[in-house]
Design a protein around this motif. Structure first.
Motif, mmCIF file in Angstrom:
data_model
loop_
_atom_site.group_PDB
_atom_site.id
_atom_site.type_symbol
_atom_site.label_atom_id
_atom_site.label_comp_id
_atom_site.label_asym_id
_atom_site.label_seq_id
_atom_site.Cartn_x
_atom_site.Cartn_y
_atom_site.Cartn_z
ATOM 1 N N ASP A 147 0.576 -1.006 -0.535
ATOM 2 C CA ASP A 147 0.171 0.269 0.270
ATOM 3 C C ASP A 147 0.548 0.868 0.157
ATOM 4 O O ASP A 147 0.636 2.604 0.385
ATOM 5 N N ARG A 156 2.543 4.741 -1.406
ATOM 6 C CA ARG A 156 2.014 5.406 -3.067
ATOM 7 C C ARG A 156 3.303 5.613 -3.499
ATOM 8 O O ARG A 156 3.648 6.495 -2.772
ATOM 9 N N LYS A 171 -2.259 -1.084 -7.515
ATOM 10 C CA LYS A 171 -3.867 -0.956 -6.918
ATOM 11 C C LYS A 171 -4.460 0.882 -7.640
ATOM 12 O O LYS A 171 -2.620 1.837 -7.149
ATOM 13 N N ILE A 183 -6.133 4.558 -6.506
ATOM 14 C CA ILE A 183 -6.427 4.896 -5.345
ATOM 15 C C ILE A 183 -6.841 6.182 -5.928
ATOM 16 O O ILE A 183 -6.464 6.865 -5.967
ATOM 17 N N LYS A 184 -8.102 6.491 -5.937
ATOM 18 C CA LYS A 184 -8.887 7.734 -5.988
ATOM 19 C C LYS A 184 -8.561 8.439 -4.917
ATOM 20 O O LYS A 184 -9.328 8.509 -4.243
ATOM 21 N N GLU A 185 -8.032 9.360 -4.774
ATOM 22 C CA GLU A 185 -7.555 10.590 -3.896
ATOM 23 C C GLU A 185 -8.674 11.158 -2.817
ATOM 24 O O GLU A 185 -9.442 11.859 -3.272
ATOM 25 N N SER A 216 -11.475 5.793 -2.261
ATOM 26 C CA SER A 216 -11.664 4.383 -2.381
ATOM 27 C C SER A 216 -10.581 3.839 -2.872
ATOM 28 O O SER A 216 -10.400 4.568 -4.702
ATOM 29 N N THR A 217 -10.042 2.778 -2.937
ATOM 30 C CA THR A 217 -9.454 2.037 -3.939
ATOM 31 C C THR A 217 -10.689 2.241 -5.369
ATOM 32 O O THR A 217 -11.512 1.392 -5.327
ATOM 33 N N THR A 231 -7.131 -3.060 -7.873
ATOM 34 C CA THR A 231 -6.721 -3.843 -8.124
ATOM 35 C C THR A 231 -5.683 -4.822 -8.319
ATOM 36 O O THR A 231 -6.776 -5.143 -8.965
ATOM 37 N N GLN A 255 -3.613 8.046 -6.844
ATOM 38 C CA GLN A 255 -2.794 7.836 -6.718
ATOM 39 C C GLN A 255 -1.968 6.189 -7.447
ATOM 40 O O GLN A 255 -3.165 5.450 -7.421
ATOM 41 N N ASP A 272 0.290 -3.564 -4.200
ATOM 42 C CA ASP A 272 -0.617 -4.754 -3.873
ATOM 43 C C ASP A 272 0.035 -5.191 -2.481
ATOM 44 O O ASP A 272 -0.335 -5.437 -1.454
#
Length: 359
Positions: free
Chosen positions: A266, A268, A302, A304-306, A309-310, A313, A345, A349
């Motif tokens: 996880d 970034r 994955k 991720i929308k800033e 949420s994700t 993945t 972002q 994983d």
């Protein structure tokens, strides 16, 4: 030693006077009584009574005309003989002095070289005395002045200067505080880690160089672990009574500035923007001479929308042709639920997920 011939370029002669004045010419100290004087205006020799200062006194009045002219003086036979005797005395004295020359440090003697061409001198006492090798090695004056030399037990070889670094052995890396400034080598081959060692430091390292720098109450320890396939450098500072943390130097041998991820899950690793309803585009800063030709992917990632949420993945980015030698542009396609222009972002994983940009 007396001169055998005297010449003056300008002398004042007065007819009927015994006094001749030397206006231009050498000292008259070398003119002996009974010497013969001749001038341009009277070429017959006239006997000299005495000579002093700039004056030559004759036994008889000057028979020639009054004039300023040049003149010469020739010593009499007696004066020449006396000069010869004096010269012989000088030669004898020189021979005696040379004969008394000594190859040892003998008082009041000429210096004589020994069979090796060397000269000897006594222990110096005045500031302008010659300093001998023995005094330089053991002289208390040099020790008092703080000059390093063999006599005060300071050997630069003890500090890795001019030769291989001095080998040291210790049971705790904190013990390096007891060593003076210098370069040292050590070999650690323990089955358990030595206390306070640098992070990730091999306990079986070979050719390990330790640099100690002392600056008053502050000490800096730099450690180089150099063995085939592994070049590491760590630095640690001791100030007051506290050791700081170890810090590793990053370099081309242990760091790939075109590599992202591979540390934790996880993480970034890149910022991007939604390019279309199904594509997110990410911009990874790189440092290369050429634009990327491909990317090597390990694991999955994955999107991720800033702040929301994700989005997805298990995705695998691909290289975009708009990449340059400073920015690697990566696309993740096949997405849904995106709005063009949104910030997104790219994250790992797993801890082994990694992207390497190839140029």
């Amino acid at each position: 030693m007396a001169q055998t011939f005297w010449t003056g370029s300008n002398l004042s002669f007065t007819n009927g006077s015994k006094i001749v004045t030397v206006n231009t010419g050498p000292s008259v100290d070398s003119i002996y009584p009974n010497s013969k004087l001749k001038s341009v205006n009277y070429n017959e020799p006239v006997e000299v009574k005495t000579a002093y200062g700039s004056t030559i006194e004759l036994y008889e009045n000057w028979p020639g005309s009054t004039a300023n002219t040049s003149a010469t003086v020739t010593p009499s036979s007696a004066a020449a003989a006396a000069a010869g005797v004096a010269a012989q005395q000088v030669v004898t004295e020189i021979q005696n002095l040379v004969g008394s020359a000594s190859a040892t440090a003998t008082a009041n003697s000429f210096v004589k070289r020994d069979s090796n061409g060397r000269i000897k001198a006594a222990t110096p006492s005045a500031n302008d005395d010659v300093v001998t090798k023995g005094y330089f090695q053991t002289g208390s004056a040099l020790s008092a002045a703080g000059i390093f030399h063999e006599g005060n037990s300071v050997n630069p070889l003890d500090y890795g200067l001019g030769t291989s670094a001095k080998f040291i052995s210790f049971n705790d890396w904190d013990d390096l505080l007891s060593y003076d400034t210098g370069f040292y080598s050590t070999y650690q081959n323990n089955s358990t880690a030595i206390p306070n060692s640098p992070p990730f430091f091999s306990n079986s390292a070979i050719n390990t160089l330790v640099e100690v720098k002392r600056e008053g109450a502050r000490s800096v320890v730099v450690v180089y672990e150099t063995k085939i396939g592994n070049i590491s450098k760590f630095e640690r500072v001791h100030s007051g009574t506290v050791w700081g943390d170890w810090h590793e130097y990053y370099h081309s041998g242990n760091t790939n500035f075109n590599e992202f991820g591979g540390v934790g899950s996880d993480d970034r690793i890149g910022m991007g923007v939604v390019a279309s309803s199904t594509t997110a585009r990410f911009y990874l800063p790189i440092n290369s001479e050429n634009a990327p030709t491909s990317v090597s992917i390990v694991g999955s990632f994955k999107v991720i929308k800033e702040g929301v949420s994700t989005v997805a993945t298990g995705v695998s980015p691909v290289l975009n042709a708009t990449s340059s030698n400073k920015v690697a542009v990566l696309d993740v396609t096949g997405l849904s639920g995106l709005t063009v222009g949104e910030n997104v972002q790219l994250a790992t994983d797993t801890s082994t997920s990694k992207i390497s940009v190839n140029s």
